[in-house]
Write an enzyme that holds these catalytic residues in place. Structure first.
Site, PDB file in Angstrom:
ATOM      1  N   CYS A   1      -1.302  22.442 -25.169  1.00 27.53           N
ATOM      2  CA  CYS A   1      -2.414  21.567 -24.783  1.00 27.53           C
ATOM      3  C   CYS A   1      -2.259  21.056 -23.351  1.00 27.53           C
ATOM      4  O   CYS A   1      -3.143  20.356 -22.843  1.00 27.53           O
ATOM      5  CB  CYS A   1      -2.496  20.352 -25.715  1.00 27.53           C
ATOM      6  SG  CYS A   1      -2.551  20.755 -27.472  1.00 27.53           S
TER       7      CYS A   1
ATOM      8  N   GLU B   1     -19.521  -0.363 -37.814  1.00 29.95           N
ATOM      9  CA  GLU B   1     -18.641  -1.371 -37.239  1.00 29.95           C
ATOM     10  C   GLU B   1     -17.534  -0.760 -36.392  1.00 29.95           C
ATOM     11  O   GLU B   1     -17.175  -1.291 -35.329  1.00 29.95           O
ATOM     12  CB  GLU B   1     -18.033  -2.230 -38.355  1.00 29.95           C
ATOM     13  CG  GLU B   1     -17.114  -3.344 -37.883  1.00 29.95           C
ATOM     14  CD  GLU B   1     -17.832  -4.454 -37.128  1.00 29.95           C
ATOM     15  OE1 GLU B   1     -17.137  -5.255 -36.475  1.00 29.95           O
ATOM     16  OE2 GLU B   1     -19.085  -4.509 -37.178  1.00 29.95           O
TER      17      GLU B   1
ATOM     18  N   HIS C   1      -4.127  14.929 -29.164  1.00 33.26           N
ATOM     19  CA  HIS C   1      -4.856  16.080 -29.696  1.00 33.26           C
ATOM     20  C   HIS C   1      -4.594  16.144 -31.188  1.00 33.26           C
ATOM     21  O   HIS C   1      -3.459  16.325 -31.624  1.00 33.26           O
ATOM     22  CB  HIS C   1      -4.410  17.375 -29.035  1.00 33.26           C
ATOM     23  CG  HIS C   1      -5.068  18.592 -29.614  1.00 33.26           C
ATOM     24  ND1 HIS C   1      -6.410  18.633 -29.925  1.00 33.26           N
ATOM     25  CD2 HIS C   1      -4.573  19.820 -29.959  1.00 33.26           C
ATOM     26  CE1 HIS C   1      -6.718  19.823 -30.423  1.00 33.26           C
ATOM     27  NE2 HIS C   1      -5.612  20.551 -30.451  1.00 33.26           N
TER      28      HIS C   1
END
Length: 526
Positions: free
Chosen positions: A115, A158, A133
Protein backbone atom coordinates in the site's frame (compact mmCIF):
# COMPACT_ATOMS: atom_id res chain seq x y z
CA UNK A 1 17.53 -4.25 12.95
CA UNK A 2 19.06 -4.47 9.46
CA UNK A 3 19.69 -1.54 7.18
CA UNK A 4 17.59 -1.93 4.06
CA UNK A 5 19.37 -2.44 0.74
CA UNK A 6 16.21 -2.20 -1.37
CA UNK A 7 15.06 0.81 -3.37
CA UNK A 8 12.37 3.10 -2.03
CA UNK A 9 8.69 2.87 -2.81
CA UNK A 10 8.93 5.31 -5.69
CA UNK A 11 12.31 4.22 -6.99
CA UNK A 12 14.29 6.50 -4.68
CA UNK A 13 17.40 4.86 -3.28
CA UNK A 14 17.85 4.01 0.36
CA UNK A 15 17.89 7.17 2.43
CA UNK A 16 19.96 8.03 5.46
CA UNK A 17 19.24 9.66 8.82
CA UNK A 18 20.68 9.69 12.30
CA UNK A 19 20.85 6.20 13.78
CA UNK A 20 20.23 7.74 17.17
CA UNK A 21 16.97 9.23 15.95
CA UNK A 22 15.93 5.93 14.38
CA UNK A 23 16.30 4.39 17.82
CA UNK A 24 14.67 7.31 19.65
CA UNK A 25 11.69 7.03 21.96
CA UNK A 26 9.40 8.76 19.44
CA UNK A 27 10.19 6.20 16.74
CA UNK A 28 10.01 3.22 19.12
CA UNK A 29 6.69 4.41 20.56
CA UNK A 30 5.27 4.60 17.04
CA UNK A 31 6.50 1.06 16.31
CA UNK A 32 4.70 -0.21 19.40
CA UNK A 33 1.57 1.77 18.51
CA UNK A 34 1.32 0.24 15.02
CA UNK A 35 1.69 -3.31 16.32
CA UNK A 36 -0.97 -2.64 19.00
CA UNK A 37 -3.39 -1.12 16.49
CA UNK A 38 -2.94 -3.98 14.04
CA UNK A 39 -3.96 -6.44 16.74
CA UNK A 40 -7.08 -4.38 17.40
CA UNK A 41 -7.86 -4.09 13.70
CA UNK A 42 -7.39 -7.85 13.26
CA UNK A 43 -10.04 -8.49 15.91
CA UNK A 44 -12.35 -6.10 14.03
CA UNK A 45 -11.81 -8.04 10.79
CA UNK A 46 -10.02 -5.18 9.05
CA UNK A 47 -6.59 -6.82 8.52
CA UNK A 48 -7.22 -10.56 8.46
CA UNK A 49 -5.49 -12.95 6.07
CA UNK A 50 -2.39 -10.66 6.02
CA UNK A 51 -4.49 -8.04 4.18
CA UNK A 52 -4.80 -4.40 5.11
CA UNK A 53 -2.13 -2.13 6.53
CA UNK A 54 -1.42 0.98 8.57
CA UNK A 55 1.12 3.78 8.48
CA UNK A 56 1.76 6.55 11.00
CA UNK A 57 4.05 9.56 10.99
CA UNK A 58 6.42 9.87 13.94
CA UNK A 59 5.00 12.80 15.88
CA UNK A 60 7.65 15.29 16.94
CA UNK A 61 6.67 18.86 17.88
CA UNK A 62 10.06 20.11 16.73
CA UNK A 63 9.59 18.77 13.18
CA UNK A 64 6.92 20.03 10.72
CA UNK A 65 4.56 17.25 9.72
CA UNK A 66 5.68 17.11 6.05
CA UNK A 67 9.22 16.43 7.27
CA UNK A 68 8.38 13.79 9.88
CA UNK A 69 9.51 10.18 9.49
CA UNK A 70 7.00 7.60 8.33
CA UNK A 71 6.47 4.12 9.81
CA UNK A 72 4.67 1.40 7.81
CA UNK A 73 3.65 -2.13 8.61
CA UNK A 74 5.14 -4.86 6.38
CA UNK A 75 3.28 -6.69 3.64
CA UNK A 76 2.14 -10.30 3.62
CA UNK A 77 2.48 -10.94 7.36
CA UNK A 78 0.10 -11.99 10.10
CA UNK A 79 -0.90 -8.54 11.29
CA UNK A 80 -2.01 -9.72 14.75
CA UNK A 81 1.41 -11.26 15.43
CA UNK A 82 3.56 -8.32 14.42
CA UNK A 83 6.04 -6.87 16.90
CA UNK A 84 7.52 -3.35 16.94
CA UNK A 85 10.73 -4.53 15.26
CA UNK A 86 8.76 -5.61 12.17
CA UNK A 87 8.01 -2.03 11.08
CA UNK A 88 9.64 -0.15 8.21
CA UNK A 89 10.94 3.38 8.76
CA UNK A 90 10.75 5.72 5.76
CA UNK A 91 11.91 9.23 5.07
CA UNK A 92 9.30 11.93 4.30
CA UNK A 93 9.74 11.29 0.55
CA UNK A 94 9.28 7.51 0.87
CA UNK A 95 12.89 6.33 0.98
CA UNK A 96 13.37 3.28 3.20
CA UNK A 97 15.65 4.18 6.10
CA UNK A 98 15.31 1.03 8.19
CA UNK A 99 13.93 -2.43 7.44
CA UNK A 100 13.28 -5.43 9.71
CA UNK A 101 15.68 -8.37 9.80
CA UNK A 102 14.60 -11.55 7.97
CA UNK A 103 12.93 -14.27 10.04
CA UNK A 104 13.38 -18.03 9.63
CA UNK A 105 10.95 -20.26 7.71
CA UNK A 106 7.94 -20.26 7.45
CA UNK A 107 8.15 -16.45 7.51
CA UNK A 108 8.55 -14.71 4.17
CA UNK A 109 11.41 -12.29 3.51
CA UNK A 110 10.50 -8.80 4.79
CA UNK A 111 8.71 -6.52 2.36
CA UNK A 112 7.34 -3.03 2.89
CA UNK A 113 3.58 -2.62 2.53
CA UNK A 114 2.21 -2.94 -1.00
CA UNK A 115 0.00 0.00 0.00
CA UNK A 116 3.08 2.23 0.27
CA UNK A 117 2.57 4.29 -2.92
CA UNK A 118 -1.07 4.90 -1.98
CA UNK A 119 -0.17 5.87 1.58
CA UNK A 120 2.33 8.37 0.20
CA UNK A 121 -0.41 10.04 -1.88
CA UNK A 122 -2.47 10.66 1.26
CA UNK A 123 0.59 12.11 2.97
CA UNK A 124 1.51 14.31 0.01
CA UNK A 125 -1.99 15.46 -1.04
CA UNK A 126 -3.71 15.69 2.35
CA UNK A 127 -0.84 16.29 4.80
CA UNK A 128 -2.10 13.26 6.72
CA UNK A 129 -0.62 12.10 9.99
CA UNK A 130 -1.75 8.49 9.60
CA UNK A 131 -3.42 6.28 6.98
CA UNK A 132 -5.35 3.04 7.49
CA UNK A 133 -6.10 0.49 4.77
CA UNK A 134 -8.91 -1.84 5.80
CA UNK A 135 -10.24 -5.02 4.21
CA UNK A 136 -13.28 -4.96 6.51
CA UNK A 137 -16.16 -6.85 4.90
CA UNK A 138 -18.50 -3.85 5.23
CA UNK A 139 -16.13 -1.67 3.19
CA UNK A 140 -16.14 -4.33 0.49
CA UNK A 141 -19.87 -5.14 0.41
CA UNK A 142 -21.02 -1.51 0.43
CA UNK A 143 -19.37 -1.01 -2.98
CA UNK A 144 -21.41 -3.88 -4.41
CA UNK A 145 -24.88 -2.52 -3.61
CA UNK A 146 -24.78 -0.63 -6.89
CA UNK A 147 -21.96 -1.95 -9.12
CA UNK A 148 -22.21 1.13 -11.37
CA UNK A 149 -22.05 3.75 -8.64
CA UNK A 150 -18.90 5.85 -8.34
CA UNK A 151 -19.81 7.09 -4.86
CA UNK A 152 -21.08 5.92 -1.49
CA UNK A 153 -23.64 8.27 0.07
CA UNK A 154 -25.40 8.42 3.42
CA UNK A 155 -27.06 11.16 5.45
CA UNK A 156 -28.79 11.84 8.77
CA UNK A 157 -26.81 9.34 10.84
CA UNK A 158 -25.25 10.31 14.17
CA UNK A 159 -21.89 8.70 13.36
CA UNK A 160 -21.42 11.06 10.40
CA UNK A 161 -20.38 13.60 13.03
CA UNK A 162 -17.23 11.52 13.55
CA UNK A 163 -16.07 12.27 9.99
CA UNK A 164 -13.99 15.44 9.66
CA UNK A 165 -15.94 18.40 8.33
CA UNK A 166 -19.37 16.73 8.60
CA UNK A 167 -22.42 17.13 10.80
CA UNK A 168 -25.59 15.12 11.34
CA UNK A 169 -27.51 16.88 8.58
CA UNK A 170 -24.74 16.61 6.00
CA UNK A 171 -24.58 14.06 3.22
CA UNK A 172 -21.39 12.02 3.46
CA UNK A 173 -19.94 11.23 0.03
CA UNK A 174 -17.05 8.76 -0.40
CA UNK A 175 -15.63 8.15 -3.89
CA UNK A 176 -15.37 4.57 -5.17
CA UNK A 177 -12.53 3.53 -7.47
CA UNK A 178 -12.27 0.25 -9.37
CA UNK A 179 -10.03 -2.53 -8.08
CA UNK A 180 -6.92 -3.76 -9.89
CA UNK A 181 -4.88 -6.96 -9.76
CA UNK A 182 -2.03 -5.27 -7.89
CA UNK A 183 -2.26 -2.73 -5.10
CA UNK A 184 0.25 -0.27 -6.56
CA UNK A 185 -1.84 -0.03 -9.76
CA UNK A 186 -4.49 1.82 -7.71
CA UNK A 187 -2.17 4.77 -7.06
CA UNK A 188 -3.24 6.95 -9.98
CA UNK A 189 -6.99 6.42 -9.53
CA UNK A 190 -6.72 7.04 -5.79
CA UNK A 191 -4.85 10.29 -6.45
CA UNK A 192 -7.53 11.39 -8.91
CA UNK A 193 -10.26 10.63 -6.37
CA UNK A 194 -8.45 12.62 -3.67
CA UNK A 195 -8.16 15.56 -6.06
CA UNK A 196 -11.78 15.32 -7.26
CA UNK A 197 -13.21 15.09 -3.73
CA UNK A 198 -11.34 17.70 -1.67
CA UNK A 199 -13.51 17.11 1.40
CA UNK A 200 -13.16 13.34 1.57
CA UNK A 201 -10.98 11.56 4.12
CA UNK A 202 -11.53 8.14 2.57
CA UNK A 203 -11.57 6.34 -0.77
CA UNK A 204 -13.38 3.03 -1.28
CA UNK A 205 -11.96 0.39 -3.61
CA UNK A 206 -14.70 -1.77 -5.14
CA UNK A 207 -14.68 -5.41 -4.05
CA UNK A 208 -11.56 -4.68 -2.01
CA UNK A 209 -11.65 -2.29 0.95
CA UNK A 210 -11.06 1.32 1.95
CA UNK A 211 -8.25 3.83 2.52
CA UNK A 212 -8.85 6.27 5.40
CA UNK A 213 -6.59 9.06 6.62
CA UNK A 214 -6.54 11.66 9.37
CA UNK A 215 -4.45 14.43 10.89
CA UNK A 216 -3.21 11.99 13.53
CA UNK A 217 -3.49 8.29 14.30
CA UNK A 218 -6.32 9.04 16.74
CA UNK A 219 -8.23 10.98 14.10
CA UNK A 220 -7.65 8.30 11.46
CA UNK A 221 -8.73 5.51 13.85
CA UNK A 222 -11.83 7.41 14.98
CA UNK A 223 -12.90 8.07 11.40
CA UNK A 224 -12.18 4.47 10.39
CA UNK A 225 -14.51 3.23 13.12
CA UNK A 226 -17.21 5.70 12.03
CA UNK A 227 -16.83 4.84 8.33
CA UNK A 228 -17.15 1.11 9.02
CA UNK A 229 -20.23 1.75 11.18
CA UNK A 230 -21.82 3.81 8.40
CA UNK A 231 -20.95 1.23 5.73
CA UNK A 232 -22.55 -1.47 7.87
CA UNK A 233 -25.61 0.73 8.52
CA UNK A 234 -26.07 1.35 4.78
CA UNK A 235 -25.85 -2.38 4.05
CA UNK A 236 -28.43 -3.23 6.72
CA UNK A 237 -30.77 -0.42 5.63
CA UNK A 238 -30.54 -1.73 2.08
CA UNK A 239 -31.35 -5.25 3.25
CA UNK A 240 -34.49 -3.87 4.89
CA UNK A 241 -35.42 -2.02 1.70
CA UNK A 242 -34.63 1.37 3.25
CA UNK A 243 -32.76 4.22 1.58
CA UNK A 244 -29.64 5.41 3.42
CA UNK A 245 -29.29 8.48 1.16
CA UNK A 246 -32.54 10.20 2.16
CA UNK A 247 -33.02 12.14 5.41
CA UNK A 248 -35.76 9.89 6.83
CA UNK A 249 -34.28 6.64 5.46
CA UNK A 250 -37.69 5.73 4.08
CA UNK A 251 -38.48 2.74 1.88
CA UNK A 252 -36.66 2.44 -1.42
CA UNK A 253 -39.24 3.13 -4.12
CA UNK A 254 -39.61 1.62 -7.57
CA UNK A 255 -40.74 3.28 -10.77
CA UNK A 256 -44.37 3.35 -9.65
CA UNK A 257 -43.61 5.23 -6.46
CA UNK A 258 -44.48 2.24 -4.24
CA UNK A 259 -42.29 0.18 -1.97
CA UNK A 260 -39.63 -1.46 -4.06
CA UNK A 261 -37.17 -4.28 -3.82
CA UNK A 262 -33.45 -3.73 -3.42
CA UNK A 263 -33.09 -4.15 -7.15
CA UNK A 264 -34.89 -0.87 -7.76
CA UNK A 265 -32.19 1.13 -6.02
CA UNK A 266 -31.52 3.82 -8.63
CA UNK A 267 -34.71 4.02 -10.67
CA UNK A 268 -36.75 7.18 -11.05
CA UNK A 269 -40.09 7.51 -9.28
CA UNK A 270 -43.34 8.92 -10.55
CA UNK A 271 -44.81 11.97 -8.88
CA UNK A 272 -48.29 13.49 -8.70
CA UNK A 273 -49.06 17.22 -8.61
CA UNK A 274 -51.33 18.88 -6.06
CA UNK A 275 -54.17 18.26 -8.55
CA UNK A 276 -54.98 14.58 -8.04
CA UNK A 277 -56.57 14.43 -11.48
CA UNK A 278 -53.43 15.64 -13.23
CA UNK A 279 -50.67 13.03 -13.16
CA UNK A 280 -47.31 13.38 -14.81
CA UNK A 281 -44.16 11.36 -15.02
CA UNK A 282 -41.15 13.66 -14.77
CA UNK A 283 -37.85 12.49 -16.13
CA UNK A 284 -36.01 14.09 -13.21
CA UNK A 285 -34.98 12.31 -10.06
CA UNK A 286 -33.50 15.32 -8.23
CA UNK A 287 -34.61 18.89 -7.67
CA UNK A 288 -31.98 21.58 -7.09
CA UNK A 289 -33.33 24.82 -5.65
CA UNK A 290 -31.93 28.34 -5.48
CA UNK A 291 -32.80 30.23 -2.28
CA UNK A 292 -33.01 34.00 -2.80
CA UNK A 293 -36.05 34.76 -4.97
CA UNK A 294 -36.95 31.08 -5.27
CA UNK A 295 -37.64 29.55 -1.85
CA UNK A 296 -37.15 32.75 0.10
CA UNK A 297 -38.07 36.40 -0.52
CA UNK A 298 -35.20 38.54 -1.79
CA UNK A 299 -36.13 41.06 0.90
CA UNK A 300 -35.23 38.57 3.67
CA UNK A 301 -31.68 38.37 2.38
CA UNK A 302 -31.25 42.05 1.49
CA UNK A 303 -33.17 43.58 4.39
CA UNK A 304 -32.49 41.10 7.20
CA UNK A 305 -29.47 38.83 6.67
CA UNK A 306 -27.08 41.26 4.99
CA UNK A 307 -27.67 44.10 7.49
CA UNK A 308 -27.28 41.67 10.40
CA UNK A 309 -23.92 40.46 9.08
CA UNK A 310 -22.76 44.00 8.29
CA UNK A 311 -23.76 45.34 11.72
CA UNK A 312 -22.21 42.46 13.64
CA UNK A 313 -19.00 41.65 11.75
CA UNK A 314 -16.80 43.67 14.11
CA UNK A 315 -18.40 42.22 17.22
CA UNK A 316 -18.12 38.68 15.87
CA UNK A 317 -14.46 39.01 14.90
CA UNK A 318 -13.55 40.56 18.27
CA UNK A 319 -15.34 37.86 20.27
CA UNK A 320 -13.99 34.92 18.29
CA UNK A 321 -10.66 36.26 17.00
CA UNK A 322 -8.46 33.59 18.58
CA UNK A 323 -10.60 30.61 17.51
CA UNK A 324 -9.41 28.30 14.75
CA UNK A 325 -12.64 28.90 12.83
CA UNK A 326 -12.27 32.66 12.74
CA UNK A 327 -8.57 32.45 11.95
CA UNK A 328 -9.49 30.28 8.96
CA UNK A 329 -12.06 32.91 7.93
CA UNK A 330 -9.43 35.65 8.21
CA UNK A 331 -6.97 33.63 6.15
CA UNK A 332 -9.55 33.32 3.35
CA UNK A 333 -10.35 37.03 3.54
CA UNK A 334 -6.67 37.98 3.39
CA UNK A 335 -6.24 35.91 0.25
CA UNK A 336 -9.37 37.42 -1.36
CA UNK A 337 -8.42 40.99 -0.45
CA UNK A 338 -4.90 40.53 -1.82
CA UNK A 339 -6.41 39.35 -5.10
CA UNK A 340 -8.85 42.30 -5.06
CA UNK A 341 -6.01 44.78 -4.48
CA UNK A 342 -4.06 43.35 -7.40
CA UNK A 343 -7.14 43.71 -9.62
CA UNK A 344 -8.01 47.19 -8.34
CA UNK A 345 -11.41 46.16 -6.95
CA UNK A 346 -13.27 49.16 -5.53
CA UNK A 347 -13.48 49.18 -1.72
CA UNK A 348 -10.56 46.80 -1.10
CA UNK A 349 -8.11 48.05 1.55
CA UNK A 350 -4.90 46.37 2.72
CA UNK A 351 -5.13 44.16 5.81
CA UNK A 352 -2.22 44.74 8.23
CA UNK A 353 -0.01 41.78 9.17
CA UNK A 354 -0.85 39.80 12.30
CA UNK A 355 1.79 41.53 14.43
CA UNK A 356 0.14 44.91 13.79
CA UNK A 357 -2.39 44.09 16.47
CA UNK A 358 -5.89 42.63 16.73
CA UNK A 359 -7.75 45.95 16.59
CA UNK A 360 -6.02 47.16 13.42
CA UNK A 361 -6.54 43.84 11.67
CA UNK A 362 -10.22 43.75 12.60
CA UNK A 363 -10.79 47.34 11.48
CA UNK A 364 -9.38 46.53 8.03
CA UNK A 365 -11.38 43.32 7.84
CA UNK A 366 -14.60 45.17 8.70
CA UNK A 367 -13.95 47.76 5.99
CA UNK A 368 -13.40 45.06 3.37
CA UNK A 369 -16.38 42.97 4.44
CA UNK A 370 -18.70 46.00 4.39
CA UNK A 371 -17.55 46.80 0.84
CA UNK A 372 -18.07 43.20 -0.24
CA UNK A 373 -21.58 43.12 1.24
CA UNK A 374 -22.47 46.45 -0.37
CA UNK A 375 -21.39 45.08 -3.76
CA UNK A 376 -23.30 41.81 -3.09
CA UNK A 377 -20.24 39.79 -4.06
CA UNK A 378 -20.70 36.02 -4.43
CA UNK A 379 -17.34 34.94 -3.06
CA UNK A 380 -16.52 32.11 -0.68
CA UNK A 381 -14.46 34.21 1.75
CA UNK A 382 -17.40 36.53 2.42
CA UNK A 383 -20.08 33.85 2.44
CA UNK A 384 -18.19 31.67 4.90
CA UNK A 385 -17.78 34.51 7.41
CA UNK A 386 -21.41 35.60 6.97
CA UNK A 387 -22.54 32.05 7.73
CA UNK A 388 -20.65 32.07 11.02
CA UNK A 389 -22.10 35.47 11.97
CA UNK A 390 -25.63 34.37 11.10
CA UNK A 391 -25.21 31.16 13.11
CA UNK A 392 -24.81 33.31 16.22
CA UNK A 393 -27.95 35.22 15.27
CA UNK A 394 -30.01 32.04 14.92
CA UNK A 395 -28.62 30.63 18.15
CA UNK A 396 -29.57 33.82 19.99
CA UNK A 397 -33.06 33.84 18.41
CA UNK A 398 -32.23 37.12 16.70
CA UNK A 399 -32.83 35.54 13.27
CA UNK A 400 -35.48 33.22 11.81
CA UNK A 401 -35.40 31.84 8.28
CA UNK A 402 -38.24 32.78 5.93
CA UNK A 403 -39.65 30.65 3.08
CA UNK A 404 -42.68 31.15 0.85
CA UNK A 405 -45.81 29.35 2.07
CA UNK A 406 -45.83 26.86 -0.84
CA UNK A 407 -42.27 25.67 -0.13
CA UNK A 408 -42.84 23.30 2.87
CA UNK A 409 -45.66 21.42 1.11
CA UNK A 410 -43.62 21.02 -2.06
CA UNK A 411 -40.54 19.80 -0.19
CA UNK A 412 -42.62 17.22 1.65
CA UNK A 413 -44.38 16.13 -1.54
CA UNK A 414 -41.15 15.63 -3.46
CA UNK A 415 -39.56 13.88 -0.51
CA UNK A 416 -42.48 11.47 -0.16
CA UNK A 417 -42.30 10.76 -3.89
CA UNK A 418 -38.68 9.66 -3.57
CA UNK A 419 -37.29 12.73 -5.34
CA UNK A 420 -34.16 14.10 -3.68
CA UNK A 421 -34.01 17.83 -3.09
CA UNK A 422 -30.77 19.82 -2.93
CA UNK A 423 -30.04 23.50 -2.34
CA UNK A 424 -27.57 25.48 -4.48
CA UNK A 425 -26.94 29.00 -3.28
CA UNK A 426 -24.14 31.54 -3.26
CA UNK A 427 -24.51 31.54 0.52
CA UNK A 428 -22.32 29.08 2.41
CA UNK A 429 -23.58 25.59 3.16
CA UNK A 430 -23.75 26.58 6.82
CA UNK A 431 -25.90 29.61 5.97
CA UNK A 432 -28.20 27.40 3.91
CA UNK A 433 -28.65 24.89 6.73
CA UNK A 434 -29.38 27.73 9.13
CA UNK A 435 -32.12 29.20 6.93
CA UNK A 436 -33.91 25.86 6.50
CA UNK A 437 -33.20 24.63 10.02
CA UNK A 438 -35.13 27.38 11.74
CA UNK A 439 -37.84 28.77 9.46
CA UNK A 440 -41.25 30.33 9.94
CA UNK A 441 -42.54 26.79 9.15
CA UNK A 442 -40.15 24.90 11.43
CA UNK A 443 -37.15 22.73 10.58
CA UNK A 444 -37.28 21.77 6.87
CA UNK A 445 -33.87 20.11 6.67
CA UNK A 446 -35.46 16.67 6.98
CA UNK A 447 -36.66 17.08 3.39
CA UNK A 448 -33.26 18.07 2.00
CA UNK A 449 -30.56 15.69 0.83
CA UNK A 450 -27.64 18.11 0.55
CA UNK A 451 -26.34 21.62 0.02
CA UNK A 452 -24.08 23.18 -2.63
CA UNK A 453 -22.38 26.56 -2.48
CA UNK A 454 -19.83 28.47 -4.55
CA UNK A 455 -17.11 25.94 -3.72
CA UNK A 456 -18.52 23.94 -6.66
CA UNK A 457 -18.31 27.05 -8.85
CA UNK A 458 -20.03 30.28 -9.76
CA UNK A 459 -23.78 29.91 -10.26
CA UNK A 460 -23.61 31.59 -13.67
CA UNK A 461 -21.07 29.12 -15.06
CA UNK A 462 -22.08 25.88 -16.77
CA UNK A 463 -19.22 23.89 -15.26
CA UNK A 464 -20.76 24.38 -11.80
CA UNK A 465 -23.85 22.45 -12.86
CA UNK A 466 -21.70 19.76 -14.45
CA UNK A 467 -20.02 19.38 -11.05
CA UNK A 468 -23.40 19.09 -9.32
CA UNK A 469 -24.55 16.50 -11.85
CA UNK A 470 -21.50 14.40 -11.05
CA UNK A 471 -22.15 14.76 -7.32
CA UNK A 472 -25.83 13.83 -6.96
CA UNK A 473 -25.63 10.36 -8.47
CA UNK A 474 -27.79 10.63 -11.61
CA UNK A 475 -27.11 8.98 -14.93
CA UNK A 476 -28.04 12.02 -17.08
CA UNK A 477 -28.14 15.78 -16.40
CA UNK A 478 -31.75 15.87 -17.62
CA UNK A 479 -32.73 13.89 -14.51
CA UNK A 480 -32.13 17.06 -12.48
CA UNK A 481 -34.64 19.94 -12.29
CA UNK A 482 -33.08 23.28 -11.38
CA UNK A 483 -35.34 26.08 -10.14
CA UNK A 484 -33.99 29.63 -9.97
CA UNK A 485 -35.11 33.24 -10.39
CA UNK A 486 -31.96 34.34 -12.24
CA UNK A 487 -31.93 34.13 -16.05
CA UNK A 488 -28.14 33.78 -16.30
CA UNK A 489 -28.19 30.85 -13.86
CA UNK A 490 -30.95 29.22 -15.88
CA UNK A 491 -28.88 29.55 -19.06
CA UNK A 492 -25.82 28.06 -17.36
CA UNK A 493 -27.78 25.10 -15.98
CA UNK A 494 -29.46 24.46 -19.32
CA UNK A 495 -26.01 24.46 -20.92
CA UNK A 496 -25.08 21.57 -18.65
CA UNK A 497 -28.18 19.63 -19.73
CA UNK A 498 -30.38 20.21 -16.67
CA UNK A 499 -34.12 20.78 -16.87
CA UNK A 500 -34.80 24.39 -15.77
CA UNK A 501 -37.77 26.34 -14.44
CA UNK A 502 -37.60 30.03 -13.54
CA UNK A 503 -39.33 31.13 -10.34
CA UNK A 504 -41.47 34.26 -10.45
CA UNK A 505 -41.77 35.74 -6.96
CA UNK A 506 -42.66 39.16 -5.53
CA UNK A 507 -39.63 41.43 -5.62
CA UNK A 508 -37.73 39.43 -8.25
CA UNK A 509 -36.00 41.22 -11.09
CA UNK A 510 -37.42 41.32 -14.63
CA UNK A 511 -36.64 38.62 -17.18
CA UNK A 512 -35.57 39.19 -20.79
CA UNK A 513 -38.35 39.01 -23.37
CA UNK A 514 -38.65 35.64 -25.13
CA UNK A 515 -36.29 34.03 -22.59
CA UNK A 516 -37.57 30.58 -23.56
CA UNK A 517 -37.89 29.06 -20.07
CA UNK A 518 -40.93 27.69 -18.31
CA UNK A 519 -41.94 29.85 -15.33
CA UNK A 520 -43.93 29.20 -12.16
CA UNK A 521 -45.33 31.51 -9.50
CA UNK A 522 -45.57 28.77 -6.90
CA UNK A 523 -43.95 25.38 -6.26
CA UNK A 524 -47.47 23.92 -6.34
CA UNK A 525 -47.27 24.36 -10.13
CA UNK A 526 -44.28 22.02 -10.38
Amino acid sequence: MAAAQAVALNGVKLGTTSQAYLESKAVNDTRVLISDLCRQFYNLGWVSGTGGSITIKVHDDSIPKPQQLILMSPSGVQKERMVPEDMYVLSPNGSILSAPSPKPYPHKPPKCSDCGPLFMKAYEMRNAGAVIHSHGIESCLVTMINPLSKEFRITHMEMIKGIKGHGYYDELVVPIIENTAYEYELTESLAKAIEAYPKTTAVLVRNHGVYIWGDSWINAKTQAECYHYLFDAAIKLHQFGLDSTTPDHGPIQNVNGVLGSCGNRNISVKAVTADSNHKFEPSWRCVVLDIEGTTTPISFVSDVLFPYARNNVGRHLSATYETAETQADIKLLRSQVQEDLEKGVNGAVPIPPEHAGKEEVIAALVANVEAMIKADRKITALKQLQGHIWRTGYENNELEGVVFEDVPEALERWHNSGIKVYIYSSGSRLAQRLIFGKTNYGDLRKYLSGFFDTTVGNKRETRSYVEITESVGVDKPSEILFVTDVFQEAVAAKGAGLEVIISIRPGNGPLPENHGFKTVNSFSEI
